[in-house]
Design a protein around this motif. Structure first.
Motif, short mmCIF file in Angstrom:
data_model
loop_
_atom_site.label_atom_id
_atom_site.label_comp_id
_atom_site.label_asym_id
_atom_site.label_seq_id
_atom_site.Cartn_x
_atom_site.Cartn_y
_atom_site.Cartn_z
N ASP A 44 0.82 -1.20 0.00
CA ASP A 44 0.00 0.00 0.00
C ASP A 44 0.87 1.26 0.00
OD1 ASP A 44 -1.70 2.17 1.19
OD2 ASP A 44 -3.16 0.55 1.13
N ASN A 45 0.44 2.29 -0.74
CA ASN A 45 1.16 3.55 -0.74
C ASN A 45 1.15 4.22 0.62
OD1 ASN A 45 2.01 3.52 -3.40
ND2 ASN A 45 0.12 4.42 -4.14
N LEU A 46 0.27 3.79 1.50
CA LEU A 46 0.21 4.34 2.85
C LEU A 46 1.52 4.10 3.60
CD1 LEU A 46 -1.71 5.89 4.65
CD2 LEU A 46 -2.64 3.73 5.44
N LEU B 182 7.38 -2.46 16.74
CA LEU B 182 7.53 -2.54 15.28
C LEU B 182 6.84 -3.79 14.75
CD1 LEU B 182 11.29 -1.69 14.65
CD2 LEU B 182 9.31 -0.22 14.26
N ASN B 183 6.26 -3.65 13.58
CA ASN B 183 5.75 -4.81 12.84
C ASN B 183 6.81 -5.15 11.81
OD1 ASN B 183 4.43 -6.74 11.43
ND2 ASN B 183 2.65 -5.51 10.93
N THR B 184 7.72 -6.02 12.19
CA THR B 184 8.88 -6.28 11.34
C THR B 184 8.53 -6.92 10.01
OG1 THR B 184 9.25 -8.34 12.55
CG2 THR B 184 10.51 -6.40 13.26
N SER B 185 7.42 -7.64 9.92
CA SER B 185 7.08 -8.27 8.64
C SER B 185 6.80 -7.22 7.56
CB SER B 185 5.90 -9.22 8.79
OG SER B 185 4.75 -8.53 9.21
N VAL B 186 6.13 -6.13 7.91
CA VAL B 186 5.88 -5.07 6.92
C VAL B 186 7.17 -4.36 6.58
CG1 VAL B 186 4.69 -2.87 6.53
CG2 VAL B 186 3.47 -4.77 7.56
N LEU B 187 8.02 -4.13 7.58
CA LEU B 187 9.31 -3.48 7.31
C LEU B 187 10.17 -4.34 6.39
CD1 LEU B 187 9.98 -2.05 10.85
CD2 LEU B 187 9.50 -0.74 8.79
N GLU B 188 10.12 -5.65 6.57
CA GLU B 188 10.87 -6.54 5.68
C GLU B 188 10.35 -6.44 4.25
OE1 GLU B 188 10.64 -10.44 7.41
OE2 GLU B 188 11.96 -9.89 9.07
N GLU B 189 9.04 -6.35 4.09
CA GLU B 189 8.46 -6.20 2.76
C GLU B 189 8.95 -4.91 2.10
OE1 GLU B 189 4.18 -6.63 2.41
OE2 GLU B 189 4.19 -8.02 4.10
N LEU C 82 0.98 5.31 11.30
CA LEU C 82 1.91 4.18 11.35
C LEU C 82 1.17 2.86 11.56
CD1 LEU C 82 4.74 5.82 13.48
CD2 LEU C 82 4.96 5.02 11.11
N LYS C 83 0.13 2.87 12.37
CA LYS C 83 -0.68 1.65 12.58
C LYS C 83 -1.44 1.30 11.31
CE LYS C 83 -2.98 2.99 16.10
NZ LYS C 83 -3.95 3.15 17.17
N GLU C 84 -2.08 2.30 10.67
CA GLU C 84 -2.84 2.04 9.43
C GLU C 84 -1.93 1.48 8.34
OE1 GLU C 84 -4.68 5.78 8.53
OE2 GLU C 84 -6.26 5.49 10.02
N ARG D 12 2.56 -1.95 15.85
CA ARG D 12 1.44 -2.61 16.52
C ARG D 12 1.19 -1.89 17.83
NH1 ARG D 12 4.29 -7.94 15.17
NH2 ARG D 12 3.20 -8.61 13.31
N GLU D 13 -0.04 -1.98 18.29
CA GLU D 13 -0.44 -1.35 19.54
C GLU D 13 -0.94 -2.43 20.50
OE1 GLU D 13 -3.11 2.29 19.56
OE2 GLU D 13 -4.52 0.71 20.12
N GLU D 14 -0.52 -2.33 21.76
CA GLU D 14 -1.00 -3.26 22.78
C GLU D 14 -1.33 -2.46 24.04
OE1 GLU D 14 0.47 -7.13 25.35
OE2 GLU D 14 1.72 -6.39 23.73
N LYS D 15 -2.55 -2.64 24.52
CA LYS D 15 -2.96 -1.95 25.74
C LYS D 15 -2.63 -2.82 26.94
CE LYS D 15 -6.49 0.76 23.50
NZ LYS D 15 -7.85 1.23 23.46
N LYS D 16 -1.96 -2.22 27.92
CA LYS D 16 -1.64 -2.89 29.19
C LYS D 16 -2.07 -1.94 30.30
CE LYS D 16 2.35 -5.48 27.52
NZ LYS D 16 3.79 -5.71 27.69
N GLY D 17 -3.17 -2.27 30.93
CA GLY D 17 -3.69 -1.38 31.97
C GLY D 17 -4.11 -0.05 31.36
N ASN D 18 -3.59 1.02 31.91
CA ASN D 18 -3.91 2.36 31.41
C ASN D 18 -2.93 2.85 30.36
OD1 ASN D 18 -6.12 2.58 33.12
ND2 ASN D 18 -4.90 3.48 34.77
#
Length: 98
Positions: free
Chosen positions: A2-4, A68-75, A49-51, A56-62
């Protein structure tokens, strides 16, 4: 791809966020302390960056942690290597006749 992804990589602040995440996931607060930007501006950078699939985003408590999403960076790296691979003659080494 994606051009995004390329739009996300075009901004120096977003590239800096990716650099900060290269070794370990960080919370939004930890990242924000590295910038002199409004939180709403940083939120916009995180969103893009997420789109693009670069983080990646992960919620832990508040807290929200980003990684990094390394698979997209590798692409992206594979695409760039394919674009710039040397399979054409080097025109600088061709002698002009005349």
């Amino acid at each position: 791809m994606d051009n995004l992804v390329f739009k996300a990589l075009s901004d120096p602040n977003r590239r800096q966020i990716l650099k900060l995440l290269k070794d370990t996931p960080l919370s939004a607060g930890e990242i924000s302390r590295q910038f002199d930007l409004a939180l709403s501006t940083l939120s916009g950078h995180f969103k893009l960056l997420k789109e693009a699939g670069l983080i990646r985003e992960e919620k832990k408590g508040n807290h929200i942690f980003y990684s990094l999403n390394t698979s997209v960076l590798e692409e992206v790296l594979n695409l760039m290597m394919e674009i710039f691979k040397k399979d054409k003659p080097n025109l600088r080494n061709i002698k002009q006749e005349g």
